[in-house]
Design a protein around this motif. Structure first.
Motif, PDB file in Angstrom:
ATOM      1  N   GLY A 138     -33.329  37.724 -10.904  1.00  0.00           N
ATOM      2  CA  GLY A 138     -32.812  36.848  -9.853  1.00  0.00           C
ATOM      3  C   GLY A 138     -33.906  36.448  -8.876  1.00  0.00           C
ATOM      4  N   GLU A 139     -34.747  37.414  -8.506  1.00  0.00           N
ATOM      5  CA  GLU A 139     -35.839  37.111  -7.578  1.00  0.00           C
ATOM      6  C   GLU A 139     -36.849  36.147  -8.202  1.00  0.00           C
ATOM      7  N   LEU A 165     -27.875  35.705 -14.924  1.00  0.00           N
ATOM      8  CA  LEU A 165     -27.908  36.377 -13.620  1.00  0.00           C
ATOM      9  C   LEU A 165     -26.515  36.875 -13.230  1.00  0.00           C
ATOM     10  N   ILE A 169     -25.500  36.626  -7.557  1.00  0.00           N
ATOM     11  CA  ILE A 169     -26.741  35.842  -7.449  1.00  0.00           C
ATOM     12  C   ILE A 169     -26.489  34.386  -7.854  1.00  0.00           C
ATOM     13  N   ARG A 172     -25.195  32.762  -4.848  1.00  0.00           N
ATOM     14  CA  ARG A 172     -26.274  32.541  -3.873  1.00  0.00           C
ATOM     15  C   ARG A 172     -27.092  31.305  -4.277  1.00  0.00           C
TER      16      ARG A 172
END
Ligand code: ATP
Ligand code: MG
Lengths: 234, 293
Positions: A138-139, A165, A169, A172
């Motif tokens: 995700g990052e 993901l 996430i 987001r």
């Protein structure tokens, strides 16, 4: 109604000998968020790569802001103001998070500042000295999106940013994509996750076998749900 | 202790200094090779010839135009680096999409042609280059010729500056990223073909700079790079292709190993590096600092 920013017409593309795109037509107006939907192998990624100019052979027409780009090398295309977030994310392992973020050069004024990007993705700020590929999936996706916001590009090509993901996430990333749209970015989003796509897009183009076979406006999604399920094979 | 080993300290430190000097050249040359390989995917077999061209450029600049050593240290690498850029634009860039073998054949052939031309024009006996800083210091345990000390320090500075440039600057970030994924870097708007040309020019300039530094120590001759470059390839194999710090550490380290071998078992001094190479290949095929992909 805003003017057309990207107009793709009769686009054909090849990987070596294999003929993948057989005449793709669609357009995006300035400030719109449009998706390309379609099954695996329909040619969505190939379409984005063709727009970005990173495919060996392509013919037809891709006009960006009125300029024909079909014959341009990819660095020229990028400098016109198109930025690409690839499906495989393309985070560099020999660069740390901050270097990854600052890598794409600014091509036009009007991009986000580093501070704004870190405010959008606080996780990245915390981990800015880590090796890029040490981040979670995700990052890494946030880094891949974040780094193209600095450049001042007006058209963002996002290839399956939610693939693989966790739901929180995905949510987001959905919020962030909506924020980007409200900031005036024009976005071409490739998605398999139709439910995600439906919540953010103005319009959907459906691809099959290297062609765009249908267009569905967001307002018509409810009526077209059966048709879409057939297209996407879900 | 020295009596115990039956070795005079002068001999030991003398050979260690010699080892350090050889190591300095190994480090500078393998560094250039590593940088070029990372970016171009070409093993530059012309490197030894370009090192020789650096020495010759300095020698000709002095003989024909009275250009002093210190100016040649800057001018010669620029001249040879530009020559490298021409080679890249005319020939090398046409073979990137082909197998490694073609890069090997092309650069190896170019080395033969270049060295042949120099030999034809200036013979192979070699010409001396005057020592720019004669004299030395008596350190008590040994005599240190000033110029040789300078070479070791200069090589260290050059290596560390190169490392800094690649690992800590924006241009270096472009280089590292383009080494990993040139297509994507180009799609961000960076002119990757120009970056590749520049990298080759810089790698070649580094070889030429080593050549200028070598001129006052060695005879300037057409074949001065031939044997050296063989050892340097062994150094690169031992250190691992593509690792910057690895090239530097391995270069200096192997110079010292060679020097020590000269003291303790002279007959093996010419082969010790190749023995180390064989051992490393057995135990760690990617090299001491290399990553297996
Ligand atoms: N590098 C390649 N070489 C040859 N064929 C390829 C290559 N990449 C993709 N293809 C083929 O091109 C077709 C379209 O692939 P593309 O990646 O554009 O599909 P996609 O719609 O993005 O699918 P997905 O949803 O799985 O990402 C597929 O049939 C695929 O097998
Ligand atoms: Mg795809």
């Amino acid at each position: 109604m805003a003017e057309t920013l990207l107009k793709v017409a009769g686009l054909q593309a090849w990987y070596g000998e294999s003929h993948i795109l057989h005449g793709v037509d669609f357009e995006i107006r300035r400030g719109e968020l449009v998706t390309l939907l379609g099954r695996n192998g329909a040619g969505k990624t190939t379409t984005l790569r063709s727009i970005m100019g990173i495919l060996g052979k392509r013919t037809g027409s891709i006009a960006f802001d009125g300029r024909e780009t079909i014959g341009m090398p990819s660095d020229h295309i990028a400098r016109l103001g198109i930025a690409y977030c690839p499906e495989e994310r393309g985070i560099f392992s020999s660069l740390n998070v901050d270097e990854n973020l600052r890598l794409p050069p600014v091509v036009k004024p009007g991009g986000l500042s580093i501070e704004e990007i870190y405010k959008l993705f606080p996780n990245l700020l915390e981990r800015r000295h880590s090796q890029g590929t040490k981040l979670s999936g995700g990052e890494q996706q946030m880094l891949a999106i974040g780094r193209i916001l600095r450049t001042g590009a007006t058209l963002l090509l996002l290839d399956e940013p939610t693939e693989g993901l966790a739901p929180v996430i995905v949510q987001r990333i959905g919020e962030i994509i909506r924020q980007l749209k409200s900031r005036g970015f024009t976005i071409l989003l490739v998605e398999q996750n139709f439910h995600f796509a439906a919540t953010v897009a103005d319009r959907h183009y459906v691809m099959e076998d290297g062609r765009v076979i249908d267009t569905i406006a967001s307002s018509d999604v409810q009526q077209s749900i059966g048709k879409l399920q057939t297209y996407l094979g879900v | 202790m020295f009596e115990l080993l039956g070795i005079a300290p002068q001999a030991l430190f003398g050979q260690l200094l010699l080892g350090l000097i050889n190591g300095a050249f190994y480090a500078m040359l393998s560094l250039g090779l590593a940088v070029i390989f990372g970016m171009l995917n070409v093993i530059n077999f012309t490197h030894g010839a370009q090192y020789m061209m650096g020495a010759f450029a300095a020698w000709l600049l002095l003989g024909l135009l009275d250009v002093p050593f210190w100016a040649s240290l800057v001018i010669a690498p620029i001249i040879v680096g530009l020559f490298g850029i021409v080679l890249e634009k005319l020939m090398l860039k046409r073979i990137y999409h082909l197998d490694h073998l073609y890069g090997f054949l092309l650069t190896f052939g170019l080395a033969l042609v270049i060295e042949g031309l120099f030999q034809w024009k200036w013979g192979s006996s070699g010409a001396p280059y005057p020592n720019p800083i004669p004299g030395g210091y008596n350190l008590g345990f040994m005599f240190l010729p000033t110029y040789r000390g300078f070479v070791v320090v200069a090589a260290l500075v050059i290596c560390l500056a190169t490392w800094y440039g690649i690992e800590r600057t924006k241009l270096g970030a472009y280089l590292r990223a383009a080494t990993e994924n040139p297509t994507l870097v180009r799609a961000f708007g960076i002119n990757v073909p120009r970056l590749i040309t520049l990298t080759y020019g810089l790698g070649v300039a580094l070889a030429a700079l080593a050549g200028v530094l070598a001129a006052p120590i060695q005879q300037v001759s057409a074949l001065m790079g031939v044997n050296l470059v063989l050892v340097v390839f062994a150094v690169v194999v031992i250190g691992g292709m593509g690792s910057i710090m690895g090239s530097i550490v391995t270069g200096f380290g192997l110079g010292l190993v060679e020097g020590l071998t000269k003291v303790f078992y002279p007959p093996a001094s010419n082969t010790v590096i190749f023995v180390v190479m064989a051992l490393v290949l057995l135990i760690k095929p990617a090299g001491l600092f290399g990553q297996t992909k």
